[in-house]
Design a protein around this motif. Structure first.
Motif, short mmCIF file in Angstrom:
data_model
loop_
_atom_site.label_atom_id
_atom_site.label_comp_id
_atom_site.label_asym_id
_atom_site.label_seq_id
_atom_site.Cartn_x
_atom_site.Cartn_y
_atom_site.Cartn_z
N TYR A 26 -5.92 6.69 -2.35
CA TYR A 26 -6.70 5.56 -1.84
C TYR A 26 -6.28 4.26 -2.54
CZ TYR A 26 -10.00 8.90 0.19
OH TYR A 26 -10.58 9.90 0.92
N VAL A 27 -6.25 3.19 -1.76
CA VAL A 27 -6.01 1.86 -2.32
C VAL A 27 -7.09 0.94 -1.76
CG1 VAL A 27 -4.41 -0.10 -2.47
CG2 VAL A 27 -3.50 2.24 -2.40
N VAL A 28 -7.79 0.24 -2.65
CA VAL A 28 -8.80 -0.74 -2.21
C VAL A 28 -8.42 -2.10 -2.81
CG1 VAL A 28 -11.24 -1.41 -2.25
CG2 VAL A 28 -10.61 1.01 -1.99
N HIS A 29 -8.02 -3.01 -1.91
CA HIS A 29 -7.57 -4.33 -2.34
C HIS A 29 -8.60 -5.38 -1.92
CE1 HIS A 29 -5.50 -8.04 -2.67
NE2 HIS A 29 -5.26 -8.17 -1.39
N HIS B 232 0.84 -1.21 0.00
CA HIS B 232 0.00 0.00 0.00
C HIS B 232 0.88 1.25 0.00
CE1 HIS B 232 -4.19 -1.47 0.81
NE2 HIS B 232 -3.51 -2.58 1.07
N ALA B 233 1.96 1.22 0.77
CA ALA B 233 2.81 2.40 0.93
C ALA B 233 3.49 2.79 -0.38
CB ALA B 233 3.85 2.15 2.01
N LEU B 234 3.83 1.80 -1.19
CA LEU B 234 4.58 2.16 -2.38
C LEU B 234 3.68 2.47 -3.57
CD1 LEU B 234 4.85 -0.38 -4.56
CD2 LEU B 234 6.20 -1.30 -2.72
N LEU B 235 2.37 2.28 -3.41
CA LEU B 235 1.45 2.70 -4.47
C LEU B 235 1.21 4.20 -4.29
CD1 LEU B 235 -1.03 -0.33 -4.41
CD2 LEU B 235 0.91 0.05 -5.95
N PRO B 236 1.39 5.00 -5.34
CA PRO B 236 1.41 6.46 -5.16
C PRO B 236 0.05 7.13 -4.92
CG PRO B 236 1.79 5.87 -7.47
CD PRO B 236 1.78 4.59 -6.69
N HIS B 237 -1.04 6.50 -5.28
CA HIS B 237 -2.33 7.19 -5.18
C HIS B 237 -2.86 7.26 -3.74
CE1 HIS B 237 -3.17 7.97 -9.43
NE2 HIS B 237 -2.49 6.86 -9.66
N GLN C 214 -6.07 1.58 -7.29
CA GLN C 214 -5.67 2.81 -6.59
C GLN C 214 -6.11 4.03 -7.39
OE1 GLN C 214 -1.56 3.85 -6.45
NE2 GLN C 214 -0.97 2.63 -8.22
N ALA C 215 -6.49 5.10 -6.66
CA ALA C 215 -6.94 6.34 -7.29
C ALA C 215 -6.91 7.44 -6.24
CB ALA C 215 -8.35 6.18 -7.85
N ASP C 216 -7.09 8.69 -6.70
CA ASP C 216 -7.06 9.80 -5.75
C ASP C 216 -8.44 10.17 -5.23
OD1 ASP C 216 -4.31 9.98 -5.81
OD2 ASP C 216 -4.32 11.29 -7.57
N THR C 217 -9.49 9.63 -5.84
CA THR C 217 -10.84 9.86 -5.31
C THR C 217 -11.58 8.53 -5.22
OG1 THR C 217 -11.90 10.11 -7.47
CG2 THR C 217 -10.96 12.11 -6.48
N LEU C 218 -12.60 8.50 -4.35
CA LEU C 218 -13.39 7.28 -4.20
C LEU C 218 -14.22 7.02 -5.45
CD1 LEU C 218 -14.56 7.52 -0.49
CD2 LEU C 218 -12.54 6.42 -1.45
N ALA C 219 -14.68 8.10 -6.10
CA ALA C 219 -15.49 7.92 -7.31
C ALA C 219 -14.66 7.21 -8.38
CB ALA C 219 -15.97 9.27 -7.83
N GLU C 220 -13.40 7.56 -8.44
CA GLU C 220 -12.54 6.93 -9.44
C GLU C 220 -12.28 5.46 -9.09
OE1 GLU C 220 -8.43 8.03 -11.76
OE2 GLU C 220 -8.92 9.22 -10.00
N ILE C 221 -12.14 5.17 -7.80
CA ILE C 221 -11.98 3.77 -7.35
C ILE C 221 -13.19 2.96 -7.82
CG2 ILE C 221 -12.01 2.23 -5.34
CD1 ILE C 221 -9.41 3.48 -5.07
N ASP C 222 -14.40 3.49 -7.54
CA ASP C 222 -15.62 2.77 -7.94
C ASP C 222 -15.67 2.59 -9.46
OD1 ASP C 222 -16.59 2.45 -5.38
OD2 ASP C 222 -17.74 4.31 -5.40
N GLY C 223 -15.30 3.63 -10.19
CA GLY C 223 -15.32 3.56 -11.65
C GLY C 223 -14.40 2.47 -12.18
N LEU C 224 -13.22 2.36 -11.58
CA LEU C 224 -12.27 1.35 -12.04
C LEU C 224 -12.75 -0.06 -11.67
CD1 LEU C 224 -9.00 3.27 -11.11
CD2 LEU C 224 -9.68 2.59 -13.43
#
Ligand SMILES: [Zn+2]
Length: 365
Positions: free
Chosen positions: A109-112, A102-107, A182-192
């Motif tokens: 939010y990370v949802v695994h 998680h730490a090395l992923l730059p965005h 990973q993304a910078d917004t939750l909306a983007e996480i959901d979209g992906l």
């Protein structure tokens, strides 16, 4: 944006059994020099904003710069100690086993998660090929690697190369494991997530059945009696149309005969006990236990059903639930070139891994 939002999205994915089961999966949020990450062994479904472990991002990144011993036990022990020391001062909880990654992923939010549909792909012969076809260089495919420090190291190196070649870093498939978004917004996480689920669903020829009934060939109590010795065990049974097909004989059972992912090893044991006759169950149970040095957590009886075993009804039901997830994965793999289990050396690593023993004991599984 913040840790409240992190709790909200963690609960939402955690409560959906299509995405994650038991203590599996984890999420994080980066806020300046601090990263909030799910504690090890806790469930995503009901975590609150105050339950996340606060980690010092600078100290986590230092771990990636350090040199560790070649010997895997020494390396993981030292990396684990460094991980615990990277907690913000006064933080008592133990962070998720995937914290370094998680730490090395730059965005932000990370949802695994470990969705059965996605693992249908990651546990298949043609998984890598089909991921490339569907997502091109927008997704990264990571071959099966040992968890913990080695996983973080491998993904860090692969991501750098992938990005240097113009590839996207937001969708990461882990072979025989699951999905990182990973993304910078939750909306983007959901979209992906929607994009991945939609693309994979379009490739499925046969979907698994939902639900199960309790087998009527042998009762749960009779199974528990047959397998209880010094330790008293409980049994939780299941049968459905997919299981009926797999339980015809030992060759039709092959797609369920070993572990798909680390979760399956932790909650269901590294392989189920397959038994031809209900009558032979006691002897087969003793033989398995002597051979494998641990009792099975799943027994599968030809033509009857599967039974999760555990020291409590809850543990038995948990083993059953995670095994049924494996059944769904097996069905999905048919659409991606057929099933592919974890390699034996990777299975052995997890079986011996101290971190997983901790997770398994916290979960009660
Ligand atoms: Zn995972």
């Amino acid at each position: 944006m913040g840790v409240k939002d992190l709790a909200e999205i963690t609960n939402r994915y955690g409560q959906d059994k299509e995405f994650v089961l038991a203590g599996g999966g984890n999420t994080s949020f980066k806020d300046g020099s601090v990263m909030y990450v799910k504690p090890s062994g806790t469930s995503m479904a009901d975590i609150g904003p105050d339950d996340f472990v606060r980690m010092d991002l600078g100290r986590l990144k230092d771990i990636m710069e350090r040199r560790y011993p070649q010997d895997s036990a020494a390396r993981e022990a030292q990396a684990l100690e460094d991980l615990m020391n990277a907690r913000v001062q006064g933080e008592p909880r133990r962070p998720s086993v995937e914290t370094l990654l998680h730490a090395l992923l730059p965005h932000t939010y990370v949802v695994h998660t470990h969705p059965a549909l996605v693992n249908g792909l990651t546990c298949s012969e043609k998984g890598a090929e089909i991921a490339e076809e569907l997502f091109g260089n927008q997704a990264l495919w990571v071959p099966v690697v040992n968890p913990g420090y080695v996983l973080a190291r491998t993904i860090s190196d692969m991501l750098q190369q992938h990005q240097a070649a113009g590839g996207g870093n937001q969708i990461i498939f882990l072979q025989n494991h699951g999905l990182f978004i990973q993304a910078d917004t939750l909306a983007e996480i959901d979209g992906l997530y929607d994009k991945v689920i939609f693309s994979l669903s379009g490739r499925i020829g046969r979907f698994p059945v939902q639900g199960f009934t309790v087998p009527d060939g042998i009762s749960e109590e009779a199974v528990a009696d047959m397998v209880s010795g010094d330790t008293e065990l409980m049994a939780a049974g299941a049968l459905n149309a997919d299981l009926e097909d797999y339980l015809q004989d030992s060759s039709s059972f092959a797609p369920l005969s070993l572990s798909f992912t680390p979760d399956h090893i932790v909650y269901c044991g590294f392989k189920p006990l397959y038994c031809d006759r209900a009558k032979g169950l006691s002897a087969a149970f003793r033989e398995y236990t002597a051979d494998c040095k641990v009792p099975p957590k799943i027994v599968a009886v030809k033509g009857v059903g599967i039974f999760g075993l555990g020291i409590s009804k809850k543990a038995a039901e948990l083993a059953r639930e995670v095994f049924l997830d494996g059944v769904r994965i097996a069905v999905y793999t048919e659409s991606f070139g057929g099933h592919k289990f974890m390699p034996q050396d990777k299975i052995d690593f997890i079986r011996n891994w101290e971190v997983e023993q901790y997770r398994s004991s916290v979960s009660g599984g």
